[in-house]
Design an enzyme around this catalytic site. Sequence first.
Site, short mmCIF file in Angstrom:
data_model
loop_
_atom_site.label_atom_id
_atom_site.label_comp_id
_atom_site.label_asym_id
_atom_site.label_seq_id
_atom_site.Cartn_x
_atom_site.Cartn_y
_atom_site.Cartn_z
N ARG A 1 0.85 -1.18 0.00
CA ARG A 1 0.00 0.00 0.00
C ARG A 1 0.89 1.24 0.00
NH1 ARG A 1 -4.54 -0.42 4.64
NH2 ARG A 1 -3.80 1.67 5.06
N ARG B 1 0.46 9.24 9.75
CA ARG B 1 -0.80 8.58 10.12
C ARG B 1 -0.95 8.53 11.65
NH1 ARG B 1 -0.01 3.27 6.68
NH2 ARG B 1 -1.91 2.50 7.68
P1 B4P Z 1 -5.32 -3.80 9.69
O1 B4P Z 1 -6.42 -4.56 10.34
O2 B4P Z 1 -5.30 -3.81 8.19
O3 B4P Z 1 -5.23 -2.28 10.10
P2 B4P Z 1 -6.36 -1.18 10.14
O4 B4P Z 1 -6.32 -0.74 11.56
O5 B4P Z 1 -7.65 -1.68 9.59
O6 B4P Z 1 -5.94 -0.14 9.01
P3 B4P Z 1 -5.45 1.38 8.80
O7 B4P Z 1 -5.93 2.29 9.89
O8 B4P Z 1 -3.99 1.30 8.57
O9 B4P Z 1 -6.04 1.79 7.40
P4 B4P Z 1 -7.38 2.46 6.87
O10 B4P Z 1 -7.68 1.66 5.65
O11 B4P Z 1 -8.47 2.56 7.89
O12 B4P Z 1 -3.97 -4.38 10.27
C1 B4P Z 1 -2.69 -3.98 9.80
C2 B4P Z 1 -1.73 -5.17 9.76
O13 B4P Z 1 -1.57 -5.76 11.05
C3 B4P Z 1 -2.21 -6.32 8.85
O14 B4P Z 1 -1.12 -6.76 8.11
C4 B4P Z 1 -2.71 -7.40 9.81
O15 B4P Z 1 -2.54 -8.70 9.30
C5 B4P Z 1 -1.82 -7.17 11.02
N1 B4P Z 1 -2.50 -7.51 12.27
C6 B4P Z 1 -3.76 -7.14 12.63
N2 B4P Z 1 -4.06 -7.60 13.86
C7 B4P Z 1 -2.93 -8.26 14.31
C8 B4P Z 1 -2.60 -8.95 15.53
N3 B4P Z 1 -3.47 -9.05 16.54
N4 B4P Z 1 -1.35 -9.48 15.64
C9 B4P Z 1 -0.47 -9.39 14.62
N5 B4P Z 1 -0.73 -8.75 13.43
C10 B4P Z 1 -1.94 -8.20 13.29
O16 B4P Z 1 -6.97 3.97 6.47
C11 B4P Z 1 -6.01 4.29 5.46
C12 B4P Z 1 -6.05 5.80 5.10
O17 B4P Z 1 -7.34 6.16 4.53
C13 B4P Z 1 -5.90 6.80 6.26
O18 B4P Z 1 -4.54 7.02 6.60
C14 B4P Z 1 -6.58 8.08 5.64
O19 B4P Z 1 -5.73 8.73 4.73
C15 B4P Z 1 -7.74 7.51 4.87
N6 B4P Z 1 -8.98 7.44 5.69
C16 B4P Z 1 -9.64 6.28 6.05
N7 B4P Z 1 -10.74 6.57 6.77
C17 B4P Z 1 -10.78 7.93 6.90
C18 B4P Z 1 -11.67 8.82 7.57
N8 B4P Z 1 -12.73 8.37 8.26
N9 B4P Z 1 -11.42 10.17 7.50
C19 B4P Z 1 -10.38 10.63 6.81
N10 B4P Z 1 -9.49 9.85 6.14
C20 B4P Z 1 -9.68 8.49 6.19
#
Ligand code: B4P
Length: 191
Positions: free
Chosen positions: A138, A149
């Site tokens: 990504r 972030r």
């Molecule tokens: P994920 O589960 O993918 O992480 P996330 O918290 O869902 O995602 P993130 O906050 O980064 O992204 P988003 O798409 O919301 O886990 C990450 C990794 O960790 C994976 O590889 C997983 O396998 C591993 N993992 C998970 N749990 C684990 C555990 N217990 N042990 C070990 N490994 C583990 O946002 C992306 C961007 O979109 C933002 O920066 C922003 O620019 C924009 N955006 C999204 N929503 C927005 C909003 N509401 N307002 C404004 N901008 C927004």
Amino acid sequence: MNIILLGPPGAGKGTQAAFLVEDRNMIQLSTGDMLREAKSSGSEMGKRVAEVMDRGELVTDEIVIGLIREKLEGDKKGGFIFDGFPRTLAQADALGALLDEMGETLDVVIEMQVNDDVLVDRIVNRAKEAVAAGGTARADDNEESLKVRLMAYYKQTSPLIGYYHAKGNLKGVDGLGEIAEVKASIAGVLG
Ligand code: B4P
């Protein structure tokens, strides 16, 4: 049941939302996924958000609230999982108003608690795994964007912890364990 998964980047929101979709027939509304979809479609909006996302900053409230509003019009099945939304106080107010209009309530806000070192390791790992599998990481999964972030999380999103605590909706979950352990903790909270 309508719930929010709240937590810093890499806290496991998307990972755990997928289990809730499978186990409880809920609908995952991930604004991150919606924005990535817009980005890859090459639409006007996608072009506008691409650079902002890749830098690790938050996209405007107006765009994100618009995306969520559209999705709330569909079938709600076992309820909505708001994954990565809201991320600002303005988004939280907008979500409250949208749910009120629909006659829906917000049942639980799960705050996934993980420390910064672990977050950085997870995101760096995800980028490495994507490349090892022959794909591309990504655009925001690099250390530089991750710093932005995390700053955005602490400055703009973490005030939501107090906001939902005051409303009596907040439940903290330890997000540091194995994926299955975190899943079990969330199941314990949701009952
Ligand atoms: P994920 O589960 O993918 O992480 P996330 O918290 O869902 O995602 P993130 O906050 O980064 O992204 P988003 O798409 O919301 O886990 C990450 C990794 O960790 C994976 O590889 C997983 O396998 C591993 N993992 C998970 N749990 C684990 C555990 N217990 N042990 C070990 N490994 C583990 O946002 C992306 C961007 O979109 C933002 O920066 C922003 O620019 C924009 N955006 C999204 N929503 C927005 C909003 N509401 N307002 C404004 N901008 C927004």
